[in-house]
Design a protein around this motif. Structure first.
Motif, PDB file in Angstrom:
ATOM      1  N   LEU A 141      -9.380   1.212   8.903  1.00 30.78           N
ATOM      2  CA  LEU A 141      -8.559   0.533   7.698  1.00 30.78           C
ATOM      3  C   LEU A 141      -7.372   0.290   8.350  1.00 30.78           C
ATOM      4  O   LEU A 141      -6.478  -0.098   7.449  1.00 30.78           O
ATOM      5  CB  LEU A 141      -8.298   1.946   6.812  1.00 30.78           C
ATOM      6  CG  LEU A 141      -9.659   2.685   6.023  1.00 30.78           C
ATOM      7  CD1 LEU A 141      -9.078   3.911   5.130  1.00 30.78           C
ATOM      8  CD2 LEU A 141     -10.175   1.575   5.351  1.00 30.78           C
ATOM      9  N   ASN A 142      -7.107   0.173   9.593  1.00 27.14           N
ATOM     10  CA  ASN A 142      -5.962  -0.431  10.101  1.00 27.14           C
ATOM     11  C   ASN A 142      -6.173  -1.344  11.172  1.00 27.14           C
ATOM     12  O   ASN A 142      -6.728  -1.217  12.271  1.00 27.14           O
ATOM     13  CB  ASN A 142      -4.856   0.553  10.515  1.00 27.14           C
ATOM     14  CG  ASN A 142      -3.705  -0.061  11.175  1.00 27.14           C
ATOM     15  OD1 ASN A 142      -3.458  -0.178  12.433  1.00 27.14           O
ATOM     16  ND2 ASN A 142      -2.745  -0.226  10.300  1.00 27.14           N
ATOM     17  N   GLY A 143      -5.840  -2.747  10.960  1.00 31.52           N
ATOM     18  CA  GLY A 143      -6.303  -3.705  11.822  1.00 31.52           C
ATOM     19  C   GLY A 143      -5.489  -3.701  13.313  1.00 31.52           C
ATOM     20  O   GLY A 143      -5.967  -3.760  14.169  1.00 31.52           O
ATOM     21  N   THR A 144      -4.122  -3.173  13.027  1.00 29.18           N
ATOM     22  CA  THR A 144      -3.193  -3.404  14.245  1.00 29.18           C
ATOM     23  C   THR A 144      -3.826  -2.349  15.552  1.00 29.18           C
ATOM     24  O   THR A 144      -3.757  -2.638  16.697  1.00 29.18           O
ATOM     25  CB  THR A 144      -1.881  -2.853  13.993  1.00 29.18           C
ATOM     26  OG1 THR A 144      -1.268  -3.908  12.808  1.00 29.18           O
ATOM     27  CG2 THR A 144      -0.947  -2.676  14.963  1.00 29.18           C
ATOM     28  N   LYS A 166      -4.089   3.988   2.989  1.00 28.23           N
ATOM     29  CA  LYS A 166      -5.030   3.414   2.380  1.00 28.23           C
ATOM     30  C   LYS A 166      -6.365   4.183   2.091  1.00 28.23           C
ATOM     31  O   LYS A 166      -7.028   3.954   0.828  1.00 28.23           O
ATOM     32  CB  LYS A 166      -5.599   2.375   3.501  1.00 28.23           C
ATOM     33  CG  LYS A 166      -4.513   1.112   3.773  1.00 28.23           C
ATOM     34  CD  LYS A 166      -4.773   0.343   5.049  1.00 28.23           C
ATOM     35  CE  LYS A 166      -3.859  -0.771   5.160  1.00 28.23           C
ATOM     36  NZ  LYS A 166      -4.067  -1.272   6.428  1.00 28.23           N
ATOM     37  N   TYR A 172       0.213  -8.923  12.434  1.00 29.25           N
ATOM     38  CA  TYR A 172      -0.733  -7.471  11.857  1.00 29.25           C
ATOM     39  C   TYR A 172      -0.185  -6.502  11.515  1.00 29.25           C
ATOM     40  O   TYR A 172      -0.299  -5.672  10.773  1.00 29.25           O
ATOM     41  CB  TYR A 172      -1.875  -7.295  12.914  1.00 29.25           C
ATOM     42  CG  TYR A 172      -2.618  -8.636  13.515  1.00 29.25           C
ATOM     43  CD1 TYR A 172      -2.855  -9.638  12.596  1.00 29.25           C
ATOM     44  CD2 TYR A 172      -3.101  -8.619  14.739  1.00 29.25           C
ATOM     45  CE1 TYR A 172      -3.775 -10.534  13.072  1.00 29.25           C
ATOM     46  CE2 TYR A 172      -4.225  -9.384  15.124  1.00 29.25           C
ATOM     47  CZ  TYR A 172      -4.304 -10.569  14.311  1.00 29.25           C
ATOM     48  OH  TYR A 172      -5.357 -11.466  14.586  1.00 29.25           O
ATOM     49  N   ALA A 173       0.995  -6.318  12.471  1.00 32.70           N
ATOM     50  CA  ALA A 173       1.690  -4.870  12.157  1.00 32.70           C
ATOM     51  C   ALA A 173       2.467  -4.887  11.250  1.00 32.70           C
ATOM     52  O   ALA A 173       3.127  -5.830  10.710  1.00 32.70           O
ATOM     53  CB  ALA A 173       2.479  -4.495  13.778  1.00 32.70           C
ATOM     54  N   GLU A 174       3.014  -3.656  10.846  1.00 36.74           N
ATOM     55  CA  GLU A 174       3.759  -3.520   9.659  1.00 36.74           C
ATOM     56  C   GLU A 174       5.420  -3.571  10.323  1.00 36.74           C
ATOM     57  O   GLU A 174       5.548  -3.613  11.580  1.00 36.74           O
ATOM     58  CB  GLU A 174       3.971  -1.731   9.420  1.00 36.74           C
ATOM     59  CG  GLU A 174       2.682  -1.274   8.609  1.00 36.74           C
ATOM     60  CD  GLU A 174       2.481  -2.418   7.615  1.00 36.74           C
ATOM     61  OE1 GLU A 174       3.367  -2.379   6.493  1.00 36.74           O
ATOM     62  OE2 GLU A 174       1.401  -2.920   7.459  1.00 36.74           O
ATOM     63  N   ASP A 231       1.637   2.029  11.709  1.00 36.01           N
ATOM     64  CA  ASP A 231       0.117   1.668  12.207  1.00 36.01           C
ATOM     65  C   ASP A 231       0.148   2.707  13.052  1.00 36.01           C
ATOM     66  O   ASP A 231      -1.235   3.388  13.052  1.00 36.01           O
ATOM     67  CB  ASP A 231       0.122   0.234  12.714  1.00 36.01           C
ATOM     68  CG  ASP A 231       0.570  -0.867  11.945  1.00 36.01           C
ATOM     69  OD1 ASP A 231      -0.091  -1.021  10.879  1.00 36.01           O
ATOM     70  OD2 ASP A 231       1.648  -1.431  11.930  1.00 36.01           O
ATOM     71  N   GLY A 250      -8.879  -7.301   8.442  1.00 35.95           N
ATOM     72  CA  GLY A 250      -8.072  -6.348   7.971  1.00 35.95           C
ATOM     73  C   GLY A 250      -6.441  -6.449   7.754  1.00 35.95           C
ATOM     74  O   GLY A 250      -5.601  -5.620   7.235  1.00 35.95           O
ATOM     75  N   ALA A 251      -6.012  -7.438   8.484  1.00 33.90           N
ATOM     76  CA  ALA A 251      -4.627  -7.671   8.576  1.00 33.90           C
ATOM     77  C   ALA A 251      -4.569  -9.265   8.961  1.00 33.90           C
ATOM     78  O   ALA A 251      -5.418  -9.871   9.210  1.00 33.90           O
ATOM     79  CB  ALA A 251      -3.686  -6.859   9.453  1.00 33.90           C
ATOM     80  N   LYS A 263       0.785  -1.319   0.056  1.00 30.39           N
ATOM     81  CA  LYS A 263       0.022   0.000   0.007  1.00 30.39           C
ATOM     82  C   LYS A 263       0.728   1.151  -0.081  1.00 30.39           C
ATOM     83  O   LYS A 263       0.404   2.352  -0.526  1.00 30.39           O
ATOM     84  CB  LYS A 263      -1.041   0.189   1.184  1.00 30.39           C
ATOM     85  CG  LYS A 263      -0.331  -0.304   2.648  1.00 30.39           C
ATOM     86  CD  LYS A 263      -0.692  -1.669   2.883  1.00 30.39           C
ATOM     87  CE  LYS A 263       0.297  -2.072   4.158  1.00 30.39           C
ATOM     88  NZ  LYS A 263      -0.310  -2.338   5.432  1.00 30.39           N
ATOM     89  N   ASP A 284      -0.339   4.112   7.704  1.00 32.80           N
ATOM     90  CA  ASP A 284      -0.889   3.048   7.137  1.00 32.80           C
ATOM     91  C   ASP A 284      -2.392   3.373   6.935  1.00 32.80           C
ATOM     92  O   ASP A 284      -2.731   2.982   5.673  1.00 32.80           O
ATOM     93  CB  ASP A 284      -0.704   1.861   8.023  1.00 32.80           C
ATOM     94  CG  ASP A 284      -1.042   0.506   7.256  1.00 32.80           C
ATOM     95  OD1 ASP A 284      -0.610   0.051   6.137  1.00 32.80           O
ATOM     96  OD2 ASP A 284      -2.173   0.130   7.455  1.00 32.80           O
TER      97      ASP A 284
HETATM   98  N1  HSE Z   1      -0.459  -3.254   9.280  1.00 31.89           N
HETATM   99  C1  HSE Z   1      -1.504  -3.374   8.653  1.00 31.89           C
HETATM  100  C2  HSE Z   1      -2.851  -3.396   9.528  1.00 31.89           C
HETATM  101  C3  HSE Z   1      -1.574  -4.723   7.766  1.00 31.89           C
HETATM  102  O1  HSE Z   1      -2.519  -3.533  10.849  1.00 31.89           O
HETATM  103  O2  HSE Z   1      -3.672  -3.236   8.932  1.00 31.89           O
HETATM  104  C4  HSE Z   1      -2.621  -4.658   6.854  1.00 31.89           C
HETATM  105  O3  HSE Z   1      -2.454  -3.728   5.863  1.00 31.89           O
END
Ligand code: HSE
Length: 318
Positions: free
Chosen positions: A153-156, A200, A183-185, A191, A295-296, A100, A196
């Motif tokens: 838009l961010n799962g973390t 998105k 989940y995290a970058e 995040d 989402g992740a 992304k 992030d």
């Molecule tokens: N780090 C991103 C999140 C991964 O937590 O949403 C998915 O794009």
């Protein structure tokens, strides 16, 4: 047989390999041909991995092999991933990406190169993990003008806020759990500080409003200053704090932001918990639609990547 190469064997790349390796018949039925991961490019060593024999450190091994038609870019970032994506498109390979950051920063250039070389540059996995949002916006909602976007838009960060509140754990411990779950970058600041999410949001807004939206121009605030006390006080007043991304056009002007926001029970995003994401689109004909799901994470994100691969493979003769 459709040969592909996966660039980057981290969480998402290894998930793509796993889905393709574990579901050969299912995928063959969809595409009328076998999908074969011929190479994996990574600078790290994976000596004990079942795919060890196809892992290479040399991109030239892959680019010199004219049997490879699809490149899956799951490296991330805008450095080597940018160079390799460009090279792949210029050599008339289709590229499927979960990157992304790259799409948000260099999307117009890469789409243009793809168009000129008559190949695809597909990016379903870039927004919403496993949620099929990009294809829905590009295809199923074509009859509509999208008037506004609102989403988690961010799962973390959604996971961290939920864990802090439900399990009374610290921000640091919640982040550690998010990292452990994949989940995290690589750098979780993206995040936590909202970058992030804003990338998105810019990708979705560019698609919705049909012009390039630069994420660097969108006001962005993360969750780094949210405390358990803030979450509890919000709850006492009947609300939750969520990292909300919004955008809409007002005339020629984009009104957009990413910021921690108080939302109450009647809000469609109130019950989006754990690593889930949700995107609410307000459209002129269908009205309001909401997309919801993981989402992740490895397999949800890889599922979106493989969906794009299947789309390409379906159009190519075996
Ligand atoms: N780090 C991103 C999140 C991964 O937590 O949403 C998915 O794009």
């Amino acid at each position: 047989m459709m040969n592909l190469a996966i660039f980057g064997f981290g969480t998402v790349g290894s998930g793509v390999w796993e889905i393709i390796t574990n579901n050969p018949e299912h995928l063959k039925n969809k595409t009328a041909q076998s999908l074969n991961v011929k190479y994996i490019l990574d600078i790290r060593e994976f000596p004990d991995h079942p795919a060890a024999s196809i892992i290479t450190k040399k991109a030239d091994d892959i680019f010199n092999d004219t049997d490879v038609n699809i490149i899956v870019e799951t490296i991330g970032g805008t450095g080597i991933a940018y160079e390799l994506s460009k090279r792949a498109l210029l050599s008339k390979r289709h590229v499927v990406t979960s990157n992304k950051e790259l799409v948000a920063a260099h999307g117009p250039e890469l789409f243009d190169i793809a168009n000129r070389n008559k190949v695809c540059y597909l990016y379903e996995a870039c927004v919403g993990g496993g949620i099929p949002i990009i294809k829905s916006m590009k295809e199923s909602l074509e009859a509509n003008k999208i008037e506004s976007i609102e989403g988690i838009l961010n799962g973390t960060t959604n996971y961290i806020l939920g864990q802090m509140f439900s399990n009374k754990i610290s921000f640091a411990d919640a982040l550690k759990a998010a990292q452990k779950n994949g989940y995290a970058e690589a750098n979780p600041a993206a995040d936590i500080e909202g970058y992030d999410s804003v990338r998105k949001l810019a990708i979705l807004s560019s698609l919705a409003f049909n012009k390039f939206i630069d994420y660097r121009k969108i006001p962005t605030e993360g969750i780094q200053n949210i405390t358990l006390d803030n979450l509890e006080k919000a709850f006492e007043s009947g609300a939750k704090i969520k990292l909300i991304a919004t955008s809409k056009m007002q005339g020629d002007k984009l009104i957009a932001s990413v910021r921690p926001t108080l939302i109450n029970e009647s809000h469609p995003l109130y019950n989006v918990e754990d690593v889930n994401n949700a995107i609410v689109l307000n459209c002129n004909n269908v009205g309001q639609v909401m997309f919801y799901g993981p989402g992740a994470g490895k397999l949800p994100t890889a599922s979106a990547v493989v969906g794009d691969i299947v789309d390409i493979a379906k159009t190519m003769i075996a």
